[in-house]
Design a protein around this motif. Structure first.
Motif, PDB file in Angstrom:
ATOM      1  N   LYS A 252      -5.496   5.996  -0.344  1.00 52.62           N
ATOM      2  CA  LYS A 252      -5.716   4.628  -0.815  1.00 52.62           C
ATOM      3  C   LYS A 252      -5.836   4.563  -2.332  1.00 52.62           C
ATOM      4  O   LYS A 252      -6.099   3.505  -2.885  1.00 52.62           O
ATOM      5  N   GLU A 253      -5.665   5.759  -2.974  1.00 53.31           N
ATOM      6  CA  GLU A 253      -5.738   5.867  -4.432  1.00 53.31           C
ATOM      7  C   GLU A 253      -7.086   5.404  -4.949  1.00 53.31           C
ATOM      8  O   GLU A 253      -7.204   4.715  -5.973  1.00 53.31           O
ATOM      9  N   THR A 254      -8.130   5.805  -4.211  1.00 53.60           N
ATOM     10  CA  THR A 254      -9.503   5.577  -4.622  1.00 53.60           C
ATOM     11  C   THR A 254     -10.022   6.848  -5.281  1.00 53.60           C
ATOM     12  O   THR A 254      -9.774   7.951  -4.791  1.00 53.60           O
ATOM     13  N   SER A 274       1.805  -0.807  -7.142  1.00 56.19           N
ATOM     14  CA  SER A 274       3.211  -0.676  -6.782  1.00 56.19           C
ATOM     15  C   SER A 274       3.430  -1.248  -5.390  1.00 56.19           C
ATOM     16  O   SER A 274       2.686  -0.939  -4.451  1.00 56.19           O
ATOM     17  N   SER A 275       4.434  -2.078  -5.268  1.00 57.21           N
ATOM     18  CA  SER A 275       4.751  -2.669  -3.961  1.00 57.21           C
ATOM     19  C   SER A 275       5.498  -1.693  -3.059  1.00 57.21           C
ATOM     20  O   SER A 275       5.705  -1.992  -1.882  1.00 57.21           O
ATOM     21  N   TYR A 324      -0.795  -4.914   2.493  1.00 58.06           N
ATOM     22  CA  TYR A 324       0.664  -4.885   2.390  1.00 58.06           C
ATOM     23  C   TYR A 324       1.173  -3.457   2.572  1.00 58.06           C
ATOM     24  O   TYR A 324       2.170  -3.221   3.265  1.00 58.06           O
ATOM     25  N   TRP A 325       0.489  -2.481   1.947  1.00 58.48           N
ATOM     26  CA  TRP A 325       0.835  -1.079   2.176  1.00 58.48           C
ATOM     27  C   TRP A 325       0.744  -0.742   3.665  1.00 58.48           C
ATOM     28  O   TRP A 325       1.599  -0.031   4.204  1.00 58.48           O
ATOM     29  N   GLY A 326      -0.309  -1.224   4.295  1.00 55.71           N
ATOM     30  CA  GLY A 326      -0.482  -0.945   5.717  1.00 55.71           C
ATOM     31  C   GLY A 326       0.661  -1.493   6.558  1.00 55.71           C
ATOM     32  O   GLY A 326       1.139  -0.823   7.481  1.00 55.71           O
TER      33      GLY A 326
END
Length: 988
Positions: A252-254, A274-275, A324-326
Motif C-alpha cells: 500500500k506504499e505505507t 499513480s493510476s 481504485y488500485w483494489g
C-alpha cells in the motif's frame, strides 16, 4: 570582417542523418528499419573505424535524452542491438573493457543534470540515463567473461541513485533491475552479480519497498542458492506468515517502521499517486499461484493475500485512490487467477465497495466498478464454471443486503443467466437451505433475511425462462434448478411448522411469517405469469407446484397455512383426482392432443387449485364448473354438446376480469386451444361485456350481486402480478360524445368541462354550508379583519361551541362520503375498461384462428358500437385495430365460409345504420372497413349481390347528403367508390 568557413560537403553523411531521423519516427516499422540500416552500416561493413563506431554510440546515448517524438524508444533499441553485436558476442579483452567503461562514463556525462535547466529537461536527462542503463543490461556486455564486475557495480550505483533521488522514477528503476534478474538467469551468469544487485538496492534503503519485494522474489526464484541478507525478511521470504502485516503496508506504499535488525535510513515517499497498478502485485500473485500448498511457512489461501492485503484496499477508511488500485487488482486476478482463488476475491469490503460505487453514476469509481463487473461477465462467458464464485460472492445469503437492490443494477440477473448448470446445482441448494433456516432466531431478522433470499430465487426463476426443456415422461422430470426452488417455495409459503424436530433439518426454523409467505406466493404467481407463453409445456410447472403441495400435505410435521375442511376439503380432494386424470392423459403418448387443449385445461385446472390454496374464495366455486366443463368437452365431445364450451367461456371471462398478468396470459393460452368450439352463445357472452356501460351500473350488470362493490378489486391478492388499470384522465382524449339512447340518462362519466364544473359546484356548496355553520359570508371579501375578530369566539358559550363542532364534523363527513362515491365511480370505470380490453384480446385471437368461420362476422357491429360509445381511447383503438385486421385477413380466397345471405345483408344494413350515428373519424373509418368486408363476403358467395350492396350504399349516401355529418362520412363513400371501381375492372 571574418568570413565563416563553408563546411565541406564530403564531411556530411546524409544517409546517417536520415537514419537518426527515422529512429525518432512514431511509426514502429520505420524505427525498426532504421535500426537495421544502422546495424548493417556499422557492424557488417569493414571500412568503419572504431572511432566512427564509438562516435555513433555516443550519438545514440545523446539521443536518449531527447523527448522528440519517439526518439528515446528508437535510439534505445538501436543502442541495445549495437552494443550486443559489437561487444556482446565474444570474450572481452582489455581494449574492449576500456571502451565499455568509457561508454558508461559517456552515459553519465551525457545524462548529468547540471546548471540551470528546466524541469522538462531534467526529466529528459533522468529518463535518458535509465534507458541507457537498460540498454547496457539487455545487451549483455556487462556480463561477458573478462569483466571483473566493476562496470556492473557502477551501473547499479547509477540506477540506485536515480531511485533514491527521484521517487517518482523508483518503479521504473525497480522494473529494470527486476528484468535484469531474468537476463542473468538466461545467460547462466554467476550468482555474485545477483547478490551485488540485492546488496546495492538494500544499501540504498530500498529493500522494503514494492520494487524491493519484486526483485527479492525474482532473485530467489531464479537463483535458489544465492546468499541473501538475513536481516531483511523472516527466513528470507517476504511471503512468510509473520511478514504479512509488513508486506501489506509495503504494497500500500505505507512507510514501514524501522526494526532493531533493519538498516537505518529513510526512503523518500512518492510525491504523486499513480493510476497504474504496481507490477509487484502481479509478481506476488504469480508467485503464489506457482507455489505448492505443502510448505507451512507460505499460505496460498486467502489469509495473507486477500484478507490482510487485498481486502485492506477496500476498507472503509481507505482512500478512493487505494480502492481504485483494489479494483484494478481484482480485474487482473479475476481474469488470470486459478479457479481455486476466485471465491476468495469477493471479500466483504470488496462487495460493499462494489455496491456503493455501482449505486450512482456520480460516484468517483463508478466506471472502474462497472469495468470490474464486465470483467466478471467476460470470464464467465468463456469459463461458465467460474459463475459459482461470482454467485457465492454477489448473491450470497450471508450478505445483509440484496446486491441488485443496493447497487440498482441487474448484475445478479446476468450472473444467473450466464451460469452453467453445474454452478447452479452447487449454489441453489445452499440458497434454498438458507431460505428454510436463515441461521438467526430473531423473527424480524429472519423475515428480512428470507425476503432477500426469496428475491434472489425469484430472479433465478425468471432467468430460466429461456430454457428449452423436452417433454417429460414423469411429473418430476423438469429442470432441477426450478424444481429445487419451487420445492422450497411450496414448503415455506403454503405450510407452517411449530418446533422443528432435530431429525428434520429441512423444515423452516424459525417459523415462516405470514408476510414472507405472501411474498413467496406472489413470487410463484409472478413467475408463472412469465412461464405461460415463454416456456414450452407451462402446464407441467403449474401441475408440479400443485403436486408438491399434495405431497407436503401427507407430512405430519407440516400444517397447511389455509385449512380446507368440510365441503371445501372434499371438493379439493375430488379436484385433485380429476387433475391427475387430466395429467395422465396429457403425458400419455397414445392420447392425441394436437391443438394442446388437454394441456391448456391442465394448466387452467392447476392454477385454479393453486388459487384456492392462495385463499381465493371464488376459486372454490370455479372447481366444480371446471369439472363440469372437462366432463362435457373431453369425455362427451362426440355427442356435440356445446354447454361445456359455454361454461368454460364464462370461467375465462371471470378470470379475465381480474387485473392480473397471470390470469391474462392464462386466459389467452386456454382460449387459443378451443376457438373451434366457440358457438354463438359464447360469442354473445363476450360481446355483452363490450356493450356494457363504463360506470357503476355497468359494473353491477356484469358482475354477480354477491361480489358487490368488491368486483373491482378481485384478484388483488397477487400484488406484483396486478396490471395497472386505465385511469380516467388517461382515457379522456379524442373520443366521440355519447349522444345515442344507450348513454342518455345513464350514470356515464361527464367530459372534462363537466367534471370541472361539477367539482366547482361541490366546492361552492361545501363552502356555503361551512359559512352557514360559522355564520360568516364567504362572498364578502371586503370584511375588515377587526370586525371579523369582534364576532368570533367571545360571543359563544361552551355549549354553543360544542354544538358548532358537531355541526362542522357532520359537514366534513358529508364531503368525505361524496369523495368516496366519486372514487367508486372512477374505480368502476377502470374495471370495466380493463375488462373490455381483455375481451378484445380474446376476440383478436378468435379472428386470427377462425377467420373462415361465419360466426366471426357477428362481432363487427358490436365492435363498431364500442368504438362509438366508449370513453377510453385504449378500448376504441384496440377495437378499430381489430376491425382493420379482420378486413385485411379476408381477401378473395380467404373469406368466411358460406353464410346465409339474408343475415349478411342485415349485418350490412346494421353497419350503415351505425355509421349514420354521430361518432369520431375513427368510428367512420372502422364502419367503412366492416361494410366493405361484408360486401366482399356477399359478392364472393353470389356476384348478383353487388346490386343489393349498391342500393344500400345509395340510400346511405342520400341520407348523408341531407344531414350535417363529419368529414369522416365522406371517406366512407369514397372507400366504397374506390373498391367498386377496382371490382368492376377485375370482373371484366
Amino acid at each position: 570582417m571574418s568570413i565563416k568557413r563553408r563546411r565541406e560537403p564530403s564531411s556530411i553523411d546524409t544517409r546517417l542523418i536520415e537514419i537518426y531521423e527515422d529512429l525518432a519516427n512514431e511509426d514502429q516499422e520505420i524505427r525498426i528499419k532504421a535500426a537495421s540500416a544502422l546495424l548493417s552500416k556499422f557492424c557488417t561493413e569493414n571500412d568503419n573505424s572504431e572511432e566512427q563506431l564509438l562516435r555513433v554510440v555516443q550519438r545514440l546515448i545523446r539521443g536518449l535524452c531527447s523527448g522528440r517524438k519517439a526518439a528515446r524508444i528508437g535510439f534505445s533499441v538501436a543502442l541495445t542491438e549495437l552494443l550486443s553485436q559489437r561487444w556482446g558476442q565474444s570474450h572481452i579483452n582489455g581494449a574492449e573493457y576500456k571502451q565499455i567503461s568509457d561508454l558508461i562514463d559517456n552515459l553519465v556525462d551525457q545524462t548529468e543534470v547540471s546548471g540551470k535547466i528546466s524541469g522538462q529537461e531534467e526529466r529528459d536527462h533522468y529518463f535518458g540515463r535509465l534507458f541507457g542503463a537498460e540498454a547496457f543490461i539487455k545487451s549483455g556486455v556487462l556480463f561477458k567473461p573478462g569483466l571483473n564486475g566493476d562496470t556492473w557495480i557502477r551501473l547499479l550505483d547509477l540506477i540506485c541513485v536515480v531511485a533514491t533521488k527521484k521517487s517518482w522514477l523508483r518503479e521504473e528503476c525497480g522494473w529494470i533491475l527486476y528484468n535484469a534478474c531474468q537476463t542473468l538467469r538466461d545467460g547462466n551468469w554467476s550468482t555474485n552479480l545477483v547478490q551485488a544487485l540485492i546488496q546495492k538496492w538494500g544499501q540504498a534503503g530500498l529493500a522494503k519497498t514494492p520494487e524491493g519485494v519484486a526483485i527479492w522474489l525474482r532473485a530467489r526464484e531464479n537463483f535458489p542458492g544465492v546468499d541473501l541478507p538475513s536481516n531483511v525478511w523472516q527466513d528470507g521470504n517476504p511471503l512468510h506468515r509473520k511478514e504479512t502485516s509488513k508486506l501489506a503496508k509495503i504494497l500500500k506504499e505505507t512507510p514501514v517502521g524501522e526494526g532493531p535488525k533493519e538498516p537505518a535510513g529513510e526512503v523518500a515517499q512518492k510525491g504523486s499517486w499513480s493510476s497504474k497498478l504496481h507490477f509487484v502485485w502481479m509478481v506476488i500473485f504469480d508467485k503464489l499461484a506457482k507455489l505448492e500448498p505443502a510448505p507451512s511457512n507460505v499460505d496460498t489461501s486467502k489469509t495473507p493475500v486477500v484478507d490482510e492485503i487485498l481486502d485492506q484496499l477496500f476498507a472503509q477508511t481507505a482512500s478512493e485512490e487505494r480502492k481504485y488500485w483494489g479494483l484494478l487488482l481484482f480485474q487482473h486476478l479475476w481474469s488470470s487467477a486459478p479457479a481455486m482463488w476466485l471465491e476468495e476475491l469477493f471479500t466483504r469490503n470488496f462487495t460493499r465497495c462494489l455496491i456503493n460505487q455501482l449505486a450512482s453514476s456520480d460516484r468517483y469509481l463508478n466506471r472502474a466498478a462497472e469495468k470490474s463487473v464486465k470483467t466478471i461477465f467476460r470470464r464467465i462467458e468463456s469459463e461458465p464454471s467460474a459463475a459459482y464464485a461470482a454467485l457465492n460472492g454477489l448473491a450470497s445469503p450471508e450478505l445483509t443486503v440484496s446486491f441488485n437492490q443496493a447497487s440498482q443494477t441487474k448484475t445478479v440477473d446476468r450472473l444467473f443467466a450466464l451460469a452453467d448448470d453445474c454452478s447452479l446445482r452447487r449454489f441453489v441448494p445452499e440458497l434454498c437451505r438458507k431460505l428454510l433456516q436463515p441461521g438467526v432466531q430473531d423473527r424480524k431478522a429472519a423475515t428480512v433475511k428470507r425476503r432477500m433470499i426469496a428475491d434472489q430465487l425469484i430472479v433465478l426463476l425468471k432467468s430460466r425462462q429461456s430454457m428449452v426443456i423436452p417433454k417429460a415422461k414423469s411429473t418430476s422430470d423438469v429442470d432441477f434448478i426450478i424444481d429445487t426452488v419451487l420445492g422450497a417455495f411450496v414448503t415455506c409459503s403454503y405450510f407452517s411448522v411449530g418446533d422443528v424436530p432435530s431429525n428434520r433439518p429441512h423444515l423452516p426454523d424459525p417459523p415462516i411469517s405470514t408476510t414472507t409467505q405472501d411474498t413467496l406466493r406472489t413470487g410463484i404467481s409472478s413467475w408463472l405469469s412469465l412461464v405461460i407463453g415463454s416456456f414450452p409445456h407451462p402446464a407441467r410447472y403449474a401441475y408440479g407446484i400443485v403436486y408438491k403441495i399434495h405431497i407436503c400435505q401427507s407430512d405430519t410435521a407440516l400444517q397447511p397455512a389455509i385449512e380446507l375442511n368440510g365441503r371445501t376439503g372434499e371438493q379439493m380432494a375430488a379436484a385433485w383426482q380429476v387433475l391427475r386424470l387430466v395429467h395422465r392423459d396429457v403425458e400419455a403418448p397414445s392420447v392425441s392432443d394436437k391443438n394442446g387443449f388437454l394441456e391448456a385445461f391442465e394448466l387452467l385446472y392447476s392454477l385454479t387449485i393453486l388459487q384456492v390454496y392462495n385463499g381465493d374464495a371464488d376459486a372454490v366455486g370455479m372447481i366444480d364448473e371446471l369439472t363440469t366443463c372437462y366432463d362435457t368437452l373431453i369425455r362427451h365431445r362426440r355427442t356435440g354438446d356445446q354447454r361445456g364450451s359455454e361454461g368454460l367461456v364464462e370461467i375465462l371471462l371471470g378470470l379475465a376480469a381480474k387485473p392480473s398478468k397471470l390470469f391474462r396470459r392464462l386466459v389467452q393460452q386456454v382460449f387459443t386451444t378451443f376457438t373451434s368450439d366457440i358457438n354463438h352463445n359464447c360469442l354473445q357472452s363476450m360481446l355483452e361485456v363490450l356493450e356494457s356501460k363504463e360506470n357503476i351500473a355497468g359494473q353491477n350488470e356484469i358482475f354477480e350481486e354477491d361480489r358487490g362493490s368488491d368486483a373491482s378489486n378481485v384478484g388483488l391478492d397477487i400484488e406484483s402480478d396486478v396490471e395497472e388499470l386505465d385511469t380516467v384522465n388517461a382515457d379522456r382524449g379524442d373520443s366521440s360524445p355519447e349522444s345515442d339512447e344507450d348513454t342518455k340518462g345513464s350514470d356515464a362519466f361527464p367530459n372534462e368541462d363537466g367534471v370541472k364544473e361539477g367539482q366547482d359546484e361541490e366546492l361552492a356548496a361545501f363552502n356555503k354550508k361551512l359559512a352557514q355553520a360559522l355564520k360568516t359570508s364567504p362572498a364578502n371579501d371586503a370584511i375588515d379583519a377587526a370586525s371579523v375578530g369582534e364576532s368570533s369566539d367571545e360571543d359563544m358559550d361552551d355549549e354553543q361551541m360544542e354544538a358548532l363542532d358537531e355541526h362542522i364534523i357532520a359537514i366534513f363527513k358529508e364531503r368525505e362520503k361524496a369523495a368516496s362515491k366519486k372514487s367508486q365511480k372512477t374505480n368502476a370505470k377502470e374495471t370495466i375498461v380493463n375488462f373490455k380490453r381483455r375481451v378484445l384480446e380474446l376476440l383478436e385471437i378468435y379472428v386470427k384462428q377462425q377467420q373462415y368461420n361465419p360466426l366471426a362476422l357477428n362481432i363487427l357491429v358490436p365492435l363498431l358500437k364500442v368504438i362509438r360509445t366508449t370513453r377510453s381511447t385504449l378500448v376504441s383503438g384496440k377495437a378499430c385495430a381489430l376491425v382493420q385486421d379482420f378486413n385485411k385477413k379476408c381477401k378473395r380466397k380467404e373469406l368466411p365460409d358460406t353464410y346465409p345471405e339474408p343475415e349478411v345483408l342485415q349485418l350490412l344494413k346494421d353497419v350503415h345504420a351505425e355509421v349514420m350515428r354521430e361518432g369520431s373519424n375513427a368510428h367512420a373509418s372502422a364502419c367503412s372497413k366492416a361494410s366493405l368486408l361484408l360486401v366482399k363476403v356477399l359478392v364472393a358467395h353470389n356476384s348478383d349481390n353487388i346490386r343489393e350492396a349498391k342500393e344500400i350504399y345509395s340510400k346511405t349516401q342520400a341520407a348523408l347528403a341531407k344531414g350535417k355529418h363529419q368529414a369522416g362520412m365522406k371517406s366512407f363513400i369514397d372507400d366504397w367508390l374506390m373498391w367498386l371501381r377496382d371490382y368492376e375492372r377485375l370482373s371484366r
